[in-house]
Design a protein around this motif. Structure first.
Motif, PDB file in Angstrom:
ATOM      1  N   ASP A 264     -12.441   6.489   0.494  1.00  0.00           N
ATOM      2  CA  ASP A 264     -12.892   6.118  -0.849  1.00  0.00           C
ATOM      3  C   ASP A 264     -13.618   4.774  -0.785  1.00  0.00           C
ATOM      4  OD1 ASP A 264     -11.210   8.247  -1.298  1.00  0.00           O
ATOM      5  OD2 ASP A 264      -9.696   7.083  -2.357  1.00  0.00           O
ATOM      6  N   ASP A 265     -14.599   4.577  -1.648  1.00  0.00           N
ATOM      7  CA  ASP A 265     -15.289   3.287  -1.694  1.00  0.00           C
ATOM      8  C   ASP A 265     -14.299   2.152  -1.938  1.00  0.00           C
ATOM      9  OD1 ASP A 265     -18.279   3.939  -1.572  1.00  0.00           O
ATOM     10  OD2 ASP A 265     -17.546   5.335  -3.078  1.00  0.00           O
ATOM     11  N   VAL A 266     -13.381   2.365  -2.854  1.00  0.00           N
ATOM     12  CA  VAL A 266     -12.241   1.471  -3.065  1.00  0.00           C
ATOM     13  C   VAL A 266     -11.035   2.380  -3.294  1.00  0.00           C
ATOM     14  CG1 VAL A 266     -11.196  -0.322  -4.481  1.00  0.00           C
ATOM     15  CG2 VAL A 266     -13.666  -0.341  -4.086  1.00  0.00           C
ATOM     16  N   ALA A 267     -10.005   2.217  -2.466  1.00  0.00           N
ATOM     17  CA  ALA A 267      -8.892   3.166  -2.518  1.00  0.00           C
ATOM     18  C   ALA A 267      -8.103   3.056  -3.819  1.00  0.00           C
ATOM     19  CB  ALA A 267      -7.973   2.946  -1.314  1.00  0.00           C
ATOM     20  N   PHE A 268      -7.684   1.846  -4.175  1.00  0.00           N
ATOM     21  CA  PHE A 268      -6.901   1.645  -5.393  1.00  0.00           C
ATOM     22  C   PHE A 268      -7.355   0.338  -6.036  1.00  0.00           C
ATOM     23  CE2 PHE A 268      -4.260   4.222  -2.595  1.00  0.00           C
ATOM     24  CZ  PHE A 268      -3.946   5.291  -3.431  1.00  0.00           C
ATOM     25  N   PHE A 269      -7.642   0.391  -7.323  1.00  0.00           N
ATOM     26  CA  PHE A 269      -8.196  -0.763  -8.021  1.00  0.00           C
ATOM     27  C   PHE A 269      -7.126  -1.691  -8.578  1.00  0.00           C
ATOM     28  CE2 PHE A 269     -11.445   2.544  -8.320  1.00  0.00           C
ATOM     29  CZ  PHE A 269     -12.565   1.857  -7.881  1.00  0.00           C
ATOM     30  N   SER A 270      -5.927  -1.179  -8.737  1.00  0.00           N
ATOM     31  CA  SER A 270      -4.899  -1.976  -9.395  1.00  0.00           C
ATOM     32  C   SER A 270      -3.512  -1.426  -9.061  1.00  0.00           C
ATOM     33  CB  SER A 270      -5.107  -1.962 -10.913  1.00  0.00           C
ATOM     34  OG  SER A 270      -4.066  -2.629 -11.587  1.00  0.00           O
ATOM     35  N   ALA A 271      -2.499  -2.273  -9.211  1.00  0.00           N
ATOM     36  CA  ALA A 271      -1.113  -1.836  -9.085  1.00  0.00           C
ATOM     37  C   ALA A 271      -0.465  -1.722 -10.459  1.00  0.00           C
ATOM     38  CB  ALA A 271      -0.331  -2.809  -8.205  1.00  0.00           C
ATOM     39  N   LYS A 272      -1.287  -1.803 -11.509  1.00  0.00           N
ATOM     40  CA  LYS A 272      -0.779  -1.767 -12.877  1.00  0.00           C
ATOM     41  C   LYS A 272      -1.417  -0.616 -13.654  1.00  0.00           C
ATOM     42  CE  LYS A 272      -0.344  -6.829 -12.891  1.00  0.00           C
ATOM     43  NZ  LYS A 272      -0.855  -8.079 -13.494  1.00  0.00           N
ATOM     44  N   GLY A 273      -0.813  -0.277 -14.768  1.00  0.00           N
ATOM     45  CA  GLY A 273      -1.371   0.738 -15.649  1.00  0.00           C
ATOM     46  C   GLY A 273      -1.455   2.108 -14.987  1.00  0.00           C
ATOM     47  N   GLU A 284       4.909   7.022  -2.860  1.00  0.00           N
ATOM     48  CA  GLU A 284       6.141   7.820  -2.803  1.00  0.00           C
ATOM     49  C   GLU A 284       5.936   9.118  -2.031  1.00  0.00           C
ATOM     50  OE1 GLU A 284       9.244   7.320  -3.798  1.00  0.00           O
ATOM     51  OE2 GLU A 284       8.873   5.311  -4.601  1.00  0.00           O
ATOM     52  N   LYS A 285       4.818   9.791  -2.278  1.00  0.00           N
ATOM     53  CA  LYS A 285       4.644  11.149  -1.763  1.00  0.00           C
ATOM     54  C   LYS A 285       4.058  11.197  -0.355  1.00  0.00           C
ATOM     55  CE  LYS A 285       4.319  13.376  -6.285  1.00  0.00           C
ATOM     56  NZ  LYS A 285       3.486  14.159  -7.239  1.00  0.00           N
ATOM     57  N   TRP A 286       3.171  10.265  -0.016  1.00  0.00           N
ATOM     58  CA  TRP A 286       2.527  10.317   1.307  1.00  0.00           C
ATOM     59  C   TRP A 286       3.552  10.265   2.449  1.00  0.00           C
ATOM     60  CZ3 TRP A 286      -2.427  11.293   2.868  1.00  0.00           C
ATOM     61  CH2 TRP A 286      -2.733  11.037   4.220  1.00  0.00           C
ATOM     62  N   PRO A 287       4.492   9.317   2.456  1.00  0.00           N
ATOM     63  CA  PRO A 287       5.447   9.282   3.573  1.00  0.00           C
ATOM     64  C   PRO A 287       6.330  10.528   3.656  1.00  0.00           C
ATOM     65  CG  PRO A 287       5.506   7.237   2.315  1.00  0.00           C
ATOM     66  CD  PRO A 287       4.717   8.214   1.509  1.00  0.00           C
ATOM     67  N   LYS A 288       6.631  11.121   2.516  1.00  0.00           N
ATOM     68  CA  LYS A 288       7.498  12.296   2.498  1.00  0.00           C
ATOM     69  C   LYS A 288       6.765  13.550   2.964  1.00  0.00           C
ATOM     70  CE  LYS A 288      10.375  10.566  -1.303  1.00  0.00           C
ATOM     71  NZ  LYS A 288      10.778  10.754  -2.724  1.00  0.00           N
ATOM     72  N   LYS A 289       5.506  13.672   2.579  1.00  0.00           N
ATOM     73  CA  LYS A 289       4.760  14.904   2.863  1.00  0.00           C
ATOM     74  C   LYS A 289       3.907  14.815   4.138  1.00  0.00           C
ATOM     75  CE  LYS A 289       5.749  17.294  -0.977  1.00  0.00           C
ATOM     76  NZ  LYS A 289       6.280  18.674  -0.996  1.00  0.00           N
ATOM     77  N   ILE A 290       3.260  13.675   4.361  1.00  0.00           N
ATOM     78  CA  ILE A 290       2.322  13.538   5.486  1.00  0.00           C
ATOM     79  C   ILE A 290       2.914  12.657   6.584  1.00  0.00           C
ATOM     80  CG2 ILE A 290      -0.012  12.913   6.175  1.00  0.00           C
ATOM     81  CD1 ILE A 290       0.161  15.235   4.156  1.00  0.00           C
ATOM     82  N   ASN A 291       3.393  11.504   6.209  1.00  0.00           N
ATOM     83  CA  ASN A 291       4.073  10.583   7.137  1.00  0.00           C
ATOM     84  C   ASN A 291       3.230  10.262   8.369  1.00  0.00           C
ATOM     85  OD1 ASN A 291       6.221   8.905   7.849  1.00  0.00           O
ATOM     86  ND2 ASN A 291       7.180  10.496   9.105  1.00  0.00           N
ATOM     87  N   LEU A 292       1.958   9.956   8.133  1.00  0.00           N
ATOM     88  CA  LEU A 292       1.069   9.523   9.207  1.00  0.00           C
ATOM     89  C   LEU A 292       0.409   8.213   8.785  1.00  0.00           C
ATOM     90  CD1 LEU A 292      -0.722  12.840  10.258  1.00  0.00           C
ATOM     91  CD2 LEU A 292       0.962  11.552  11.599  1.00  0.00           C
ATOM     92  N   PRO A 293       0.078   7.353   9.749  1.00  0.00           N
ATOM     93  CA  PRO A 293      -0.630   6.118   9.411  1.00  0.00           C
ATOM     94  C   PRO A 293      -2.016   6.426   8.866  1.00  0.00           C
ATOM     95  CG  PRO A 293      -0.594   6.439  11.776  1.00  0.00           C
ATOM     96  CD  PRO A 293       0.309   7.490  11.190  1.00  0.00           C
ATOM     97  N   PHE A 294      -2.532   5.499   8.056  1.00  0.00           N
ATOM     98  CA  PHE A 294      -3.848   5.739   7.462  1.00  0.00           C
ATOM     99  C   PHE A 294      -4.577   4.423   7.253  1.00  0.00           C
ATOM    100  CE2 PHE A 294      -0.846   5.259   3.988  1.00  0.00           C
ATOM    101  CZ  PHE A 294      -1.508   4.444   3.081  1.00  0.00           C
ATOM    102  N   PHE A 295      -5.876   4.555   7.019  1.00  0.00           N
ATOM    103  CA  PHE A 295      -6.795   3.434   6.789  1.00  0.00           C
ATOM    104  C   PHE A 295      -7.362   3.544   5.387  1.00  0.00           C
ATOM    105  CE2 PHE A 295     -11.335   2.614   6.342  1.00  0.00           C
ATOM    106  CZ  PHE A 295     -11.471   1.292   6.735  1.00  0.00           C
ATOM    107  N   VAL A 296      -7.597   2.388   4.726  1.00  0.00           N
ATOM    108  CA  VAL A 296      -8.271   2.394   3.424  1.00  0.00           C
ATOM    109  C   VAL A 296      -9.288   1.256   3.358  1.00  0.00           C
ATOM    110  CG1 VAL A 296      -6.316   3.382   2.163  1.00  0.00           C
ATOM    111  CG2 VAL A 296      -6.541   0.893   2.327  1.00  0.00           C
ATOM    112  N   LEU A 297     -10.194   1.376   2.404  1.00  0.00           N
ATOM    113  CA  LEU A 297     -11.116   0.303   2.038  1.00  0.00           C
ATOM    114  C   LEU A 297     -10.657  -0.299   0.720  1.00  0.00           C
ATOM    115  CD1 LEU A 297     -14.322   2.390   2.700  1.00  0.00           C
ATOM    116  CD2 LEU A 297     -13.822   0.282   3.914  1.00  0.00           C
ATOM    117  N   THR A 298     -10.645  -1.626   0.643  1.00  0.00           N
ATOM    118  CA  THR A 298     -10.323  -2.276  -0.621  1.00  0.00           C
ATOM    119  C   THR A 298     -11.159  -3.547  -0.744  1.00  0.00           C
ATOM    120  OG1 THR A 298      -8.551  -3.057  -2.068  1.00  0.00           O
ATOM    121  CG2 THR A 298      -8.350  -3.588   0.284  1.00  0.00           C
ATOM    122  N   ARG A 299     -10.882  -4.345  -1.756  1.00  0.00           N
ATOM    123  CA  ARG A 299     -11.658  -5.570  -2.002  1.00  0.00           C
ATOM    124  C   ARG A 299     -10.727  -6.777  -2.042  1.00  0.00           C
ATOM    125  NH1 ARG A 299     -16.850  -5.539  -4.957  1.00  0.00           N
ATOM    126  NH2 ARG A 299     -15.992  -7.372  -6.047  1.00  0.00           N
TER     127      ARG A 299
END
Length: 351
Positions: A264-273, A284-299
């Motif tokens: 994604d151009d920006v993975a997550f814009f905020s931790a609120k709302g 919550e769901k990624w570690p339970k279902k996929i449980n693999l390391p990952f990379f993201v883009l942020t600002r």
């Protein structure tokens, strides 16, 4: 109907545009024969003569488009040997920002903007022999003067723009939480089977996008002009977290996968709302279902303002991320590149 997708070469990231177009073609036309070819392997002519496509499709970024224009000329020369006309079409960002390339080219048409719905409509028209000139997001030699007008954009390097574009892809216009869920999984099988991508993919990395679009106005980025072309429309459209995880599970079950690149151009814009709820659901769901390391883009400015973004990413299992600086000079960064972030933001977020 035989459809050939052609890419110039294999990159370090999967050709998600062609993989989606292939999946859409198979979804809407189950009896169509779909194949994928790589120009740089030197076998394209022989492979196309054997496959005998009705349609050849490219997806081009700026610069790369030069190769595809040349390929279209070469492919048209094969029509006599194959014994039928070959419809050549190119899409991708370059066509949206420079639709005038259709003129004097060997292409029969170009796709502009987001063509998720236009592509199946075009294929249906071609299969039934209907006129394609009225298909939105499609520019032909016949409708060119009708649908291509001088651009009314701030960026003066964009000379022309199409006026026959439908709204951006969105099937959730109220909440925008699962706008893209109706789209099929990418055609992983075709891409991985018909290319040497995995021979170069020693870390067994796969790439996924959980959303499209970016609201920021960095002067060097295509999103700035793309948003201007779609003036007044929402800039960010999402897959739901469950939909993203379902595709990642499917890939992991069928191909060796050890790492995910969330592109994604920006993975997550905020931790609120609402945005924060999406991030927390992912954590919550990624570690339970996929449980693999990952990379993201942020600002850096987002992280400096809300460090909880990093805390949730860590909880999810994020192994690496990019917070681009673009320029160490604050004046150039903010006045020329319009990054809108201070030295303090960058130092704080990276620490």
């Amino acid at each position: 109907m035989k459809i050939a997708f052609v890419m110039y070469n294999i990159l370090s990231t999967e050709r998600m545009s062609l993989m989606l177009l292939s999946a859409l073609a198979k979804q809407h036309f189950p009896r169509a024969e779909v194949d994928m070819f790589v120009y740089s392997n030197g076998r394209l002519k022989e492979e196309l003569l054997e496959f005998k496509p009705d349609i050849v499709a490219f997806s081009a970024t700026t610069g790369e488009h030069i190769y595809y224009l040349q390929m279209a000329k070469e492919i048209k020369l094969l029509e006599k040997q194959i014994g039928k006309k070959i419809f050549c079409i190119m899409g991708g960002p370059h066509c949206t920002f420079a639709p005038e390339i259709l003129k004097d080219s060997a292409l029969d048409a170009i796709g502009v903007g987001e063509c998720d719905d236009a592509w199946p409509e075009l294929l249906g028209a071609l299969e039934t022999g209907k006129n394609i000139d009225d298909v939105q997001n499609i520019v032909t030699h016949q409708n060119f003067n009708k649908v291509i007008k001088p651009a009314a954009l701030k960026e003066n390097y964009v000379k022309f723009q199409a006026v026959n574009m439908r709204p951006r892809t969105c099937r959730d216009p109220i909440n925008h939480e699962h706008c893209l869920d109706y789209l099929p999984f990418l055609d992983w099988d075709l891409f991985l089977r018909k290319t040497d991508f995995d021979k170069m993919n020693s870390i067994q990395k796969r790439t996924i996008m959980t959303r499209r679009g970016c609201p920021f106005t960095c002067t060097y980025c295509f999103n700035r002009v793309f948003n201007a072309v779609y003036d007044g429309e929402r800039t960010v459209h999402n897959y739901s977290v469950d939909r993203v995880i379902a595709e990642c599970e499917y890939v992991g079950q069928n191909w060796p996968t050890r790492f995910w690149k969330v592109y994604d151009d920006v993975a997550f814009f905020s931790a609120k709302g609402k945005e924060g709820e999406r991030l927390q659901e992912f954590a919550e769901k990624w570690p339970k279902k996929i449980n693999l390391p990952f990379f993201v883009l942020t600002r850096a400015d987002l992280v400096a303002k809300e460090p909880d973004i990093l805390r949730y990413l860590k909880k999810a299992g994020c192994a690496s991320l990019t917070m681009s600086i673009e320029c160490g000079n604050e004046f150039v960064r903010n006045r020329i590149l319009e990054r809108k972030m201070s030295d303090k933001d960058i130092l704080t977020s990276h620490r």
